[in-house]
Motif scaffolding. Structure first.
Motif, PDB file in Angstrom:
ATOM      1  N   ASP A 376       0.815  -1.220   0.000  1.00  0.00           N
ATOM      2  CA  ASP A 376       0.000   0.000   0.000  1.00  0.00           C
ATOM      3  C   ASP A 376       0.843   1.262   0.000  1.00  0.00           C
ATOM      4  O   ASP A 376       0.384   2.324   0.426  1.00  0.00           O
ATOM      5  N   LEU A 377       2.094   1.119  -0.411  1.00  0.00           N
ATOM      6  CA  LEU A 377       2.994   2.266  -0.484  1.00  0.00           C
ATOM      7  C   LEU A 377       3.284   2.883   0.882  1.00  0.00           C
ATOM      8  O   LEU A 377       3.615   4.055   1.012  1.00  0.00           O
ATOM      9  N   ARG A 378       3.143   2.062   1.905  1.00  0.00           N
ATOM     10  CA  ARG A 378       3.454   2.561   3.253  1.00  0.00           C
ATOM     11  C   ARG A 378       4.854   2.104   3.665  1.00  0.00           C
ATOM     12  O   ARG A 378       5.321   1.049   3.263  1.00  0.00           O
ATOM     13  N   GLY A 379       5.460   2.918   4.533  1.00  0.00           N
ATOM     14  CA  GLY A 379       6.759   2.564   5.108  1.00  0.00           C
ATOM     15  C   GLY A 379       7.889   2.720   4.096  1.00  0.00           C
ATOM     16  O   GLY A 379       7.712   3.240   2.999  1.00  0.00           O
ATOM     17  N   GLY A 380       9.070   2.281   4.486  1.00  0.00           N
ATOM     18  CA  GLY A 380      10.223   2.373   3.599  1.00  0.00           C
ATOM     19  C   GLY A 380      10.976   3.684   3.772  1.00  0.00           C
ATOM     20  O   GLY A 380      10.593   4.547   4.560  1.00  0.00           O
ATOM     21  N   ILE A 381      12.032   3.812   3.018  1.00  0.00           N
ATOM     22  CA  ILE A 381      12.915   4.983   3.115  1.00  0.00           C
ATOM     23  C   ILE A 381      12.379   6.056   2.170  1.00  0.00           C
ATOM     24  O   ILE A 381      12.212   5.798   0.971  1.00  0.00           O
ATOM     25  N   ALA A 382      12.087   7.230   2.720  1.00  0.00           N
ATOM     26  CA  ALA A 382      11.476   8.308   1.929  1.00  0.00           C
ATOM     27  C   ALA A 382      12.530   9.359   1.590  1.00  0.00           C
ATOM     28  O   ALA A 382      12.994  10.092   2.461  1.00  0.00           O
ATOM     29  N   LEU A 383      12.881   9.424   0.308  1.00  0.00           N
ATOM     30  CA  LEU A 383      13.851  10.419  -0.154  1.00  0.00           C
ATOM     31  C   LEU A 383      13.167  11.366  -1.127  1.00  0.00           C
ATOM     32  O   LEU A 383      12.259  10.955  -1.860  1.00  0.00           O
ATOM     33  N   SER A 384      13.601  12.618  -1.134  1.00  0.00           N
ATOM     34  CA  SER A 384      13.088  13.539  -2.148  1.00  0.00           C
ATOM     35  C   SER A 384      14.210  14.489  -2.546  1.00  0.00           C
ATOM     36  O   SER A 384      15.162  14.696  -1.781  1.00  0.00           O
ATOM     37  N   TYR A 385      14.070  15.061  -3.718  1.00  0.00           N
ATOM     38  CA  TYR A 385      15.138  15.921  -4.243  1.00  0.00           C
ATOM     39  C   TYR A 385      14.527  17.131  -4.923  1.00  0.00           C
ATOM     40  O   TYR A 385      13.563  17.011  -5.681  1.00  0.00           O
ATOM     41  N   ASP A 386      15.122  18.277  -4.627  1.00  0.00           N
ATOM     42  CA  ASP A 386      14.656  19.547  -5.186  1.00  0.00           C
ATOM     43  C   ASP A 386      15.790  20.147  -6.026  1.00  0.00           C
ATOM     44  O   ASP A 386      16.802  20.586  -5.466  1.00  0.00           O
ATOM     45  N   PRO A 387      15.630  20.165  -7.358  1.00  0.00           N
ATOM     46  CA  PRO A 387      16.742  20.649  -8.194  1.00  0.00           C
ATOM     47  C   PRO A 387      17.011  22.143  -8.023  1.00  0.00           C
ATOM     48  O   PRO A 387      18.120  22.607  -8.309  1.00  0.00           O
ATOM     49  N   ALA A 388      16.012  22.884  -7.547  1.00  0.00           N
ATOM     50  CA  ALA A 388      16.223  24.335  -7.388  1.00  0.00           C
ATOM     51  C   ALA A 388      17.216  24.608  -6.260  1.00  0.00           C
ATOM     52  O   ALA A 388      18.056  25.507  -6.356  1.00  0.00           O
ATOM     53  N   THR A 389      17.141  23.847  -5.172  1.00  0.00           N
ATOM     54  CA  THR A 389      18.053  24.062  -4.048  1.00  0.00           C
ATOM     55  C   THR A 389      19.210  23.059  -4.042  1.00  0.00           C
ATOM     56  O   THR A 389      20.201  23.257  -3.341  1.00  0.00           O
ATOM     57  N   GLY A 390      19.043  21.947  -4.774  1.00  0.00           N
ATOM     58  CA  GLY A 390      20.048  20.883  -4.748  1.00  0.00           C
ATOM     59  C   GLY A 390      19.974  20.033  -3.493  1.00  0.00           C
ATOM     60  O   GLY A 390      20.857  19.220  -3.238  1.00  0.00           O
ATOM     61  N   VAL A 391      18.917  20.210  -2.698  1.00  0.00           N
ATOM     62  CA  VAL A 391      18.828  19.468  -1.435  1.00  0.00           C
ATOM     63  C   VAL A 391      18.136  18.125  -1.633  1.00  0.00           C
ATOM     64  O   VAL A 391      17.039  18.045  -2.193  1.00  0.00           O
ATOM     65  N   LEU A 392      18.788  17.085  -1.138  1.00  0.00           N
ATOM     66  CA  LEU A 392      18.197  15.750  -1.094  1.00  0.00           C
ATOM     67  C   LEU A 392      17.755  15.539   0.350  1.00  0.00           C
ATOM     68  O   LEU A 392      18.567  15.693   1.267  1.00  0.00           O
ATOM     69  N   ALA A 393      16.493  15.210   0.561  1.00  0.00           N
ATOM     70  CA  ALA A 393      15.991  15.077   1.926  1.00  0.00           C
ATOM     71  C   ALA A 393      15.668  13.624   2.244  1.00  0.00           C
ATOM     72  O   ALA A 393      15.196  12.878   1.379  1.00  0.00           O
ATOM     73  N   HIS A 394      15.930  13.230   3.485  1.00  0.00           N
ATOM     74  CA  HIS A 394      15.511  11.915   3.978  1.00  0.00           C
ATOM     75  C   HIS A 394      14.540  12.155   5.127  1.00  0.00           C
ATOM     76  O   HIS A 394      14.898  12.770   6.135  1.00  0.00           O
ATOM     77  N   ASP A 395      13.331  11.679   4.955  1.00  0.00           N
ATOM     78  CA  ASP A 395      12.249  11.978   5.898  1.00  0.00           C
ATOM     79  C   ASP A 395      11.949  10.742   6.748  1.00  0.00           C
ATOM     80  O   ASP A 395      11.494   9.719   6.230  1.00  0.00           O
ATOM     81  N   ARG A 396      12.200  10.875   8.058  1.00  0.00           N
ATOM     82  CA  ARG A 396      11.921   9.744   8.974  1.00  0.00           C
ATOM     83  C   ARG A 396      10.707  10.023   9.850  1.00  0.00           C
ATOM     84  O   ARG A 396      10.502   9.356  10.863  1.00  0.00           O
ATOM     85  N   THR A 397       9.920  11.064   9.476  1.00  0.00           N
ATOM     86  CA  THR A 397       8.837  11.470  10.379  1.00  0.00           C
ATOM     87  C   THR A 397       7.765  10.396  10.519  1.00  0.00           C
ATOM     88  O   THR A 397       6.988  10.428  11.471  1.00  0.00           O
ATOM     89  N   ALA A 398       7.727   9.438   9.578  1.00  0.00           N
ATOM     90  CA  ALA A 398       6.694   8.398   9.668  1.00  0.00           C
ATOM     91  C   ALA A 398       7.115   7.218  10.542  1.00  0.00           C
ATOM     92  O   ALA A 398       6.363   6.253  10.688  1.00  0.00           O
ATOM     93  N   ALA A 399       8.315   7.282  11.135  1.00  0.00           N
ATOM     94  CA  ALA A 399       8.766   6.165  11.988  1.00  0.00           C
ATOM     95  C   ALA A 399       7.750   5.938  13.110  1.00  0.00           C
ATOM     96  O   ALA A 399       7.176   6.887  13.636  1.00  0.00           O
ATOM     97  N   ASP A 400       7.541   4.676  13.457  1.00  0.00           N
ATOM     98  CA  ASP A 400       6.473   4.364  14.414  1.00  0.00           C
ATOM     99  C   ASP A 400       6.843   4.787  15.835  1.00  0.00           C
ATOM    100  O   ASP A 400       7.962   5.210  16.108  1.00  0.00           O
ATOM    101  N   SER A 401       5.870   4.647  16.728  1.00  0.00           N
ATOM    102  CA  SER A 401       5.995   5.253  18.063  1.00  0.00           C
ATOM    103  C   SER A 401       7.012   4.556  18.960  1.00  0.00           C
ATOM    104  O   SER A 401       7.307   5.047  20.040  1.00  0.00           O
TER     105      SER A 401
END
Ligand code: FRU
Length: 476
Positions: A376-401
């Motif tokens: 269901d597309l849940r979990g896993g390593i979430a990466l995103s990239y913004d070419p305007a800033t060149g920033v690659l982000a790793h988002d762990r905010t969905a980690a469980d409690s």
């Protein structure tokens, strides 16, 4: 499915108990030795001793019995090890020289530097009866890294250690590892928000040019790094055998932009062009609050080993890191897939894998990637990239409690930017290591583990082209 807290495949973690910094990294007699800050009795920091593992390839580690055990006088804090080839210490013989460990003996209000030696190739260790060998009367004098200096000033042992609270690296020299004389000090300078720990100092040829050798100082800070909490800054300069002089620069350079790369130091006993680092893959912000498996209680693992080089980028010498992963075989290859909405790629992500990826963003405003999600597309390593800033982000905010709040964060890796994203990513149980800009920009983070094997991508504000995706898993 990956379970957080299970033994990783390609990273060293002890079978049981607490681990922090790598210690005494030395290659000797065909083996790499990895000692480490270890609590033999539990999953929390305490009773600090040196655990021991060894490897022939920096990937498969065999864990051995504890090398140096704390006692009622002191805990055994971080330090280094050298092969005393010339038997300068007299701990061995000319025919069979000793391995010598230089560690911090940490008592409640005094930290001194002490020696132990091994005459059986690192299996068993004897604490030197004449300890301590260096005492400044300080409660925060620790983490000695010793190397053999050979240069215009002569040949002798050099120690770099920290006055942690003063944010100072102190340098000493010795002919026999037992008697030390003060050389110079460095700092406070650069990043000083956290106490300074675990320094290292070594030469590297810029882009392999033997006529252009610079010295790199690593300084770990236990707090205040850009990603939050612990991190490691590095400084490029010169060393004449006495004093380290930084090159003029106002910029603070960081070894890693993730949350979980700390106290990294390099191996002794390797040629300069094989300079190799291992770091503790955690962060003092939450290391003691991480969940663990009740049936196999352990906390802490090391990063993959990384070869270090210095390379000129826009005229500035920067570190490039190349991970030393296991031998792999490709398990999936994808090319030429366009994605705007979430698109699951025909490629499964094994628990331990090297992922090589090239995405052409064209006019899109960004790209999002999900590695190891469920059906269901849940979990896993979430990466995103913004070419305007060149920033690659790793988002762990969905980690469980089960994970502490400080863990549920977003890390930002500044890259050179552009509309072509090219990454090498190493995934293992509970961790991700991202190498961008050919290893000049690195992010290391613990993860909550994969929820499944799905790999998906989507464009932001337009479609993106997955020009190349290769997944490879360790052989055998
Ligand atoms: C760094 C550190 C060192 C110290 C050791 C104690 O993580 O705080 O300064 O020697 O850990 O375990």
């Amino acid at each position: 499915m990956q379970t957080f807290g299970s033994l990783p495949h390609a990273h060293f973690a002890p079978r049981r108990n607490w681990l922090n910094d790598p210690n005494g990294l030395v290659r000797h007699d065909g083996r790499y030795h990895l000692f480490f800050q270890y609590n033999p009795e539990g999953v929390d920091h305490g009773n600090m001793s040196w655990g021991h593992a060894s490897s022939t390839d920096l990937v498969l580690w065999e864990e051995h019995s504890v090398a140096l055990l704390w006692d009622e006088h002191a805990q055994i804090f971080s330090g280094s090890a050298v092969f005393d080839e010339g038997n300068t210490s007299g701990f061995g013989t000319d025919e069979e020289p000793a391995l010598v460990a230089i560690y911090t003996a940490a008592a409640a209000d005094l930290q001194t530097q002490a020696l132990a030696y091994s005459t059986d190739g690192g299996s068993t260790w004897t604490k030197y009866a004449g300890n301590p060998v260096l005492d400044r009367g300080s409660a925060d004098f620790r983490d000695p890294k010793v190397f053999r200096y050979r240069g215009s000033a002569g040949e002798y042992w050099v120690m770099v250690a920290v006055e942690a609270v003063e944010r100072r690296v102190v340098l000493y020299r010795s002919d026999d590892l037992k008697q030390w004389s003060f050389l110079s000090e460095y700092g406070p300078r650069g990043a000083v928000e956290g106490v300074w720990e675990c320094p290292d100092l070594f030469p590297l040829a810029v882009d392999g040019d033997p006529a252009d050798v610079r010295w790199v100082m690593l300084i770990s800070l236990n707090a205040g790094a850009p990603a939050g909490g612990s991190g490691t800054q590095y400084v490029v300069g010169s060393f004449d055998g006495t004093t380290f002089i930084p090159e003029p620069s106002d910029e603070v350079l960081w070894l890693d932009h993730g949350r979980d790369d700390y106290a990294g130091v390099t191996f002794s006993g390797l040629p300069d062009e094989e300079r190799t680092l291992i770091a503790w893959m955690s962060n003092w912000d939450y290391a003691g609050d991480l969940p663990y498996r009740e049936d196999e209680p352990r906390r802490g693992a090391m990063t993959l080993a990384r070869r270090l080089e210095l390379t000129l980028v826009d005229g500035r010498p920067l570190l490039r890191q190349t991970p030393v992963g296991p031998e792999v075989a490709e398990t999936a290859r994808v090319s030429g897939i366009r994605a705007e909405e979430w698109t699951t790629l025909p490629a499964a992500l094994p628990a331990c894998a090297r992922v090589e990826l090239v995405v052409e963003l064209g006019d899109a405003a960004g790209v999002e990637l999900r590695l190891g999600h469920d059906d269901d597309l849940r979990g896993g390593i979430a990466l995103s990239y913004d070419p305007a800033t060149g920033v690659l982000a790793h988002d762990r905010t969905a980690a469980d409690s089960r994970f502490p709040d400080a863990f549920r964060s977003v890390q930002s890796l500044p890259t050179a930017g552009g509309t072509r994203l090219e990454l090498t990513v190493w995934v293992d149980i509970g961790s991700v290591e991202v190498f961008a800009d050919d290893g000049v920009s690195v992010l290391t983070d613990l993860t909550a583990g994969a929820a499944g094997e799905g790999v998906s991508v989507r464009g932001r504000g337009g479609s993106v082209d997955v020009a190349h995706l290769s997944i490879a898993a360790p052989r055998g």
